[in-house]
Design a protein around this motif. Structure first.
Motif, PDB file in Angstrom:
ATOM      1  N   GLU A 116      19.219  81.685 -62.780  1.00  0.00           N
ATOM      2  CA  GLU A 116      18.583  81.732 -64.121  1.00  0.00           C
ATOM      3  C   GLU A 116      19.461  82.520 -65.234  1.00  0.00           C
ATOM      4  OE1 GLU A 116      17.373  85.145 -61.595  1.00  0.00           O
ATOM      5  OE2 GLU A 116      17.447  83.086 -61.322  1.00  0.00           O
ATOM      6  N   GLU A 117      20.875  82.891 -64.915  1.00  0.00           N
ATOM      7  CA  GLU A 117      21.501  83.279 -65.896  1.00  0.00           C
ATOM      8  C   GLU A 117      22.780  82.401 -65.755  1.00  0.00           C
ATOM      9  OE1 GLU A 117      22.749  87.673 -65.206  1.00  0.00           O
ATOM     10  OE2 GLU A 117      20.717  88.002 -63.934  1.00  0.00           O
ATOM     11  N   ARG A 118      22.893  81.555 -65.291  1.00  0.00           N
ATOM     12  CA  ARG A 118      23.960  80.499 -65.391  1.00  0.00           C
ATOM     13  C   ARG A 118      23.797  79.793 -66.725  1.00  0.00           C
ATOM     14  NH1 ARG A 118      24.287  78.200 -59.456  1.00  0.00           N
ATOM     15  NH2 ARG A 118      24.000  80.025 -58.336  1.00  0.00           N
ATOM     16  N   ILE A 119      24.178  80.436 -68.011  1.00  0.00           N
ATOM     17  CA  ILE A 119      23.837  79.806 -69.343  1.00  0.00           C
ATOM     18  C   ILE A 119      25.533  79.460 -69.787  1.00  0.00           C
ATOM     19  CG2 ILE A 119      23.055  80.152 -71.709  1.00  0.00           C
ATOM     20  CD1 ILE A 119      20.950  81.985 -70.231  1.00  0.00           C
ATOM     21  N   SER A 120      25.503  78.267 -70.437  1.00  0.00           N
ATOM     22  CA  SER A 120      26.810  77.792 -71.227  1.00  0.00           C
ATOM     23  C   SER A 120      26.524  77.460 -72.593  1.00  0.00           C
ATOM     24  CB  SER A 120      27.676  76.809 -70.359  1.00  0.00           C
ATOM     25  OG  SER A 120      26.817  75.836 -70.151  1.00  0.00           O
ATOM     26  N   VAL A 121      27.255  77.787 -73.371  1.00  0.00           N
ATOM     27  CA  VAL A 121      26.917  77.602 -74.775  1.00  0.00           C
ATOM     28  C   VAL A 121      28.285  76.591 -75.527  1.00  0.00           C
ATOM     29  CG1 VAL A 121      25.113  79.252 -75.236  1.00  0.00           C
ATOM     30  CG2 VAL A 121      27.807  79.770 -75.544  1.00  0.00           C
ATOM     31  N   PHE A 122      28.089  75.607 -76.208  1.00  0.00           N
ATOM     32  CA  PHE A 122      29.079  74.796 -76.734  1.00  0.00           C
ATOM     33  C   PHE A 122      28.853  74.321 -78.154  1.00  0.00           C
ATOM     34  CE2 PHE A 122      28.826  73.762 -72.122  1.00  0.00           C
ATOM     35  CZ  PHE A 122      30.017  73.031 -72.020  1.00  0.00           C
ATOM     36  N   ASP A 123      29.902  74.586 -78.793  1.00  0.00           N
ATOM     37  CA  ASP A 123      29.961  74.194 -80.174  1.00  0.00           C
ATOM     38  C   ASP A 123      29.727  72.476 -79.971  1.00  0.00           C
ATOM     39  OD1 ASP A 123      30.662  73.924 -83.101  1.00  0.00           O
ATOM     40  OD2 ASP A 123      32.488  73.227 -82.376  1.00  0.00           O
ATOM     41  N   ASN A 124      29.600  71.886 -81.160  1.00  0.00           N
ATOM     42  CA  ASN A 124      29.322  70.630 -81.112  1.00  0.00           C
ATOM     43  C   ASN A 124      30.522  69.728 -81.942  1.00  0.00           C
ATOM     44  OD1 ASN A 124      28.114  67.941 -80.810  1.00  0.00           O
ATOM     45  ND2 ASN A 124      27.683  68.047 -82.964  1.00  0.00           N
ATOM     46  N   ASP A 125      30.865  70.124 -83.377  1.00  0.00           N
ATOM     47  CA  ASP A 125      31.872  69.342 -84.060  1.00  0.00           C
ATOM     48  C   ASP A 125      32.979  69.860 -83.494  1.00  0.00           C
ATOM     49  OD1 ASP A 125      29.934  67.909 -85.687  1.00  0.00           O
ATOM     50  OD2 ASP A 125      29.424  69.952 -86.662  1.00  0.00           O
ATOM     51  N   GLY A 126      33.787  68.948 -82.949  1.00  0.00           N
ATOM     52  CA  GLY A 126      35.312  69.471 -82.937  1.00  0.00           C
ATOM     53  C   GLY A 126      35.416  69.779 -81.572  1.00  0.00           C
ATOM     54  N   THR A 127      34.183  70.101 -80.748  1.00  0.00           N
ATOM     55  CA  THR A 127      34.240  70.596 -79.349  1.00  0.00           C
ATOM     56  C   THR A 127      33.655  69.547 -78.476  1.00  0.00           C
ATOM     57  OG1 THR A 127      33.929  73.089 -79.906  1.00  0.00           O
ATOM     58  CG2 THR A 127      33.455  72.333 -77.691  1.00  0.00           C
ATOM     59  N   LEU A 128      32.545  69.016 -78.724  1.00  0.00           N
ATOM     60  CA  LEU A 128      31.975  68.035 -77.864  1.00  0.00           C
ATOM     61  C   LEU A 128      32.160  66.436 -78.485  1.00  0.00           C
ATOM     62  CD1 LEU A 128      28.302  69.327 -76.892  1.00  0.00           C
ATOM     63  CD2 LEU A 128      30.348  69.115 -75.690  1.00  0.00           C
ATOM     64  N   TRP A 129      32.226  66.406 -79.971  1.00  0.00           N
ATOM     65  CA  TRP A 129      32.820  65.067 -80.538  1.00  0.00           C
ATOM     66  C   TRP A 129      33.484  65.243 -81.739  1.00  0.00           C
ATOM     67  CZ3 TRP A 129      27.559  62.472 -82.797  1.00  0.00           C
ATOM     68  CH2 TRP A 129      27.085  63.298 -84.043  1.00  0.00           C
ATOM     69  N   CYS A 130      34.031  64.299 -82.354  1.00  0.00           N
ATOM     70  CA  CYS A 130      35.059  64.501 -83.254  1.00  0.00           C
ATOM     71  C   CYS A 130      34.157  65.304 -84.591  1.00  0.00           C
ATOM     72  CB  CYS A 130      35.690  63.095 -83.956  1.00  0.00           C
ATOM     73  SG  CYS A 130      36.503  62.287 -82.468  1.00  0.00           S
ATOM     74  N   GLU A 131      35.323  65.965 -85.229  1.00  0.00           N
ATOM     75  CA  GLU A 131      34.585  66.382 -86.642  1.00  0.00           C
ATOM     76  C   GLU A 131      35.524  66.007 -88.075  1.00  0.00           C
ATOM     77  OE1 GLU A 131      35.094  70.580 -86.634  1.00  0.00           O
ATOM     78  OE2 GLU A 131      37.309  70.723 -85.614  1.00  0.00           O
ATOM     79  N   ASN A 132      36.273  64.887 -87.745  1.00  0.00           N
ATOM     80  CA  ASN A 132      37.086  64.242 -88.834  1.00  0.00           C
ATOM     81  C   ASN A 132      36.632  62.926 -89.146  1.00  0.00           C
ATOM     82  OD1 ASN A 132      39.051  66.293 -89.977  1.00  0.00           O
ATOM     83  ND2 ASN A 132      40.086  66.309 -88.029  1.00  0.00           N
ATOM     84  N   PRO A 133      36.705  62.574 -90.205  1.00  0.00           N
ATOM     85  CA  PRO A 133      37.537  63.114 -91.460  1.00  0.00           C
ATOM     86  C   PRO A 133      36.512  64.027 -91.964  1.00  0.00           C
ATOM     87  CG  PRO A 133      36.496  60.944 -91.982  1.00  0.00           C
ATOM     88  CD  PRO A 133      36.351  61.148 -90.708  1.00  0.00           C
ATOM     89  N   LEU A 134      35.216  64.113 -91.765  1.00  0.00           N
ATOM     90  CA  LEU A 134      34.364  65.206 -92.047  1.00  0.00           C
ATOM     91  C   LEU A 134      33.325  65.249 -90.921  1.00  0.00           C
ATOM     92  CD1 LEU A 134      33.113  64.268 -95.788  1.00  0.00           C
ATOM     93  CD2 LEU A 134      34.510  66.198 -94.966  1.00  0.00           C
ATOM     94  N   PRO A 135      32.620  66.490 -90.818  1.00  0.00           N
ATOM     95  CA  PRO A 135      31.489  66.378 -89.919  1.00  0.00           C
ATOM     96  C   PRO A 135      30.637  65.217 -89.968  1.00  0.00           C
ATOM     97  CG  PRO A 135      32.001  68.588 -90.706  1.00  0.00           C
ATOM     98  CD  PRO A 135      32.732  67.704 -91.663  1.00  0.00           C
ATOM     99  N   PHE A 136      30.140  64.730 -88.983  1.00  0.00           N
ATOM    100  CA  PHE A 136      29.396  63.545 -89.048  1.00  0.00           C
ATOM    101  C   PHE A 136      28.004  63.596 -89.840  1.00  0.00           C
ATOM    102  CE2 PHE A 136      31.515  61.719 -85.235  1.00  0.00           C
ATOM    103  CZ  PHE A 136      32.570  61.801 -85.573  1.00  0.00           C
ATOM    104  N   GLN A 137      27.410  64.905 -89.769  1.00  0.00           N
ATOM    105  CA  GLN A 137      26.151  65.225 -90.547  1.00  0.00           C
ATOM    106  C   GLN A 137      26.516  65.101 -92.226  1.00  0.00           C
ATOM    107  OE1 GLN A 137      24.141  68.600 -89.750  1.00  0.00           O
ATOM    108  NE2 GLN A 137      22.412  68.052 -90.979  1.00  0.00           N
ATOM    109  N   ALA A 138      27.811  65.617 -92.609  1.00  0.00           N
ATOM    110  CA  ALA A 138      28.125  65.504 -93.931  1.00  0.00           C
ATOM    111  C   ALA A 138      28.616  63.921 -94.179  1.00  0.00           C
ATOM    112  CB  ALA A 138      29.450  66.305 -94.146  1.00  0.00           C
ATOM    113  N   ILE A 139      28.990  63.168 -93.248  1.00  0.00           N
ATOM    114  CA  ILE A 139      29.207  61.745 -93.774  1.00  0.00           C
ATOM    115  C   ILE A 139      27.770  60.945 -93.777  1.00  0.00           C
ATOM    116  CG2 ILE A 139      29.802  59.535 -92.772  1.00  0.00           C
ATOM    117  CD1 ILE A 139      32.062  60.918 -91.335  1.00  0.00           C
TER     118      ILE A 139
END
Length: 327
Positions: free
Chosen positions: A57-80
């Motif tokens: 129950e305490e094995r919790i991992s946290v991940f950023d998304n943009d640039g960590t799980l997928w690309c963030e260039n040329p802009l973050p995809f939500q901005a596109i």
């Protein structure tokens, strides 16, 4: 008789057991200290009967998304996505052309949109995301994801994910970790694709958000997105979001920028449980992008990179640590 029947199966199982354990859980990662650090940590906290064992129950991992799980260039995809939405909606809202943020967008003035903590970009997102129901917003995002392609890689944005990180997510879940997204991206935007793309359900996503208004219309309950009380899930906001919505302190945190530094600090400094921090360093201009101190859009990495050795965080060199980047 029973022994004679079972013995061949027992021998067969014993023969294949070493092969099962020999399967590489991270095949897209090159062998080296960083890959070993990940596996050593997971094995340490999942070994029952040892001081470093962490309950499920305490094995919790946290991940950023943009640039960590997928690309963030040329802009973050939500901005596109927001930019494409603006192009579609602008003919019906000519008054928007007088908005300084819209003017900057029409001139492709990235510097102006990024100034003051991306104030202009957030205003563009507000114009294109508010005043509609969550269901309407979801439908727009789904339609966009089904047709839009990355300008460099010429593939759908949901295929611009990092294969090594997909393997890491699967490896953690196979060892009874929860995998949460904690990102500056909009929570409603990420909920559309995260489960199908990463295997992370909507209830395990913490992101930026604003208030949603409830009312009854024609006898039916209706939610409407607003831009009121905007919460930005970045930098110091990430530990706050984790506390507010998750309620437990993670033992593993993964990011790629200064915006993730507070989240990794919260996870690894003075944590009563064994902990692990990892930074994805973009070093491969040929296969993806190379940036740290001077990113093209988001993802500045300076202070987090400087303190990584002090706190024992693992810094992944994309060029040297990853056999492949995109699936």
């Amino acid at each position: 008789m029973i022994v004679r029947t079972c013995l061949p199966f027992c021998l067969l199982f014993a023969a294949f057991l070493p092969l099962a354990f020999a399967v590489d859980p991270l095949p897209s990662w090159n062998d080296g200290p960083n890959k070993k650090a990940i596996i050593d940590f997971v094995e340490k906290v999942t070994k029952a009967g040892t001081p470093d064992f962490v309950p499920v129950e305490e094995r919790i991992s946290v991940f950023d998304n943009d640039g960590t799980l997928w690309c963030e260039n040329p802009l973050p995809f939500q901005a596109i996505f927001a930019a494409d939405e603006l192009k579609t909606l602008l003919p019906d809202h000519p008054e928007w052309r007088e908005d300084p943020s819209v003017k900057a967008f029409l001139k492709s003035d990235i510097a102006a949109l990024s100034a003051n903590h991306y104030k202009g970009l957030l205003e563009i997102i507000a114009l294109t995301h508010a005043g509609i129901t969550p269901d309407e917003f979801t439908a727009r995002v789904k339609q966009w994801l089904a047709t839009a392609k990355h300008p460099r890689f010429d593939r759908p944005f949901t295929e611009c994910v990092y294969q090594p990180m997909l393997e890491l997510l699967s490896y953690l879940r196979a060892n009874d970790f929860q995998t949460w997204i904690v990102s500056g991206g909009g929570v409603d935007f990420m909920r559309v694709f995260a489960e199908g793309t990463y295997g992370i359900p909507p209830e395990q996503i913490i992101g930026s958000y604003s208030l949603v208004r409830f009312e009854m219309k024609d006898g039916k309950p209706v939610l409407t997105k607003t831009v009121d009380s905007l919460f930005i899930d970045d930098k110091g906001g990430k530990p706050v979001g984790i506390h507010t919505f998750l309620g437990r302190r993670p033992i593993a945190a993964f990011g790629n920028s200064n915006g993730d530094q507070a989240m990794i600090e919260y996870t690894t400094i003075d944590n009563p449980r064994p902990s692990f921090g990892l930074i994805v360093h973009h070093t491969d201009a040929e296969r993806e992008y190379a940036y740290d101190a001077n990113p093209k859009s988001t993802g500045k990495l300076t202070t987090a990179l400087e303190v990584a050795p002090k706190y024992g965080w693992t810094v992944v060199d994309m060029k040297n640590d990853w056999k492949t980047i995109l699936p």
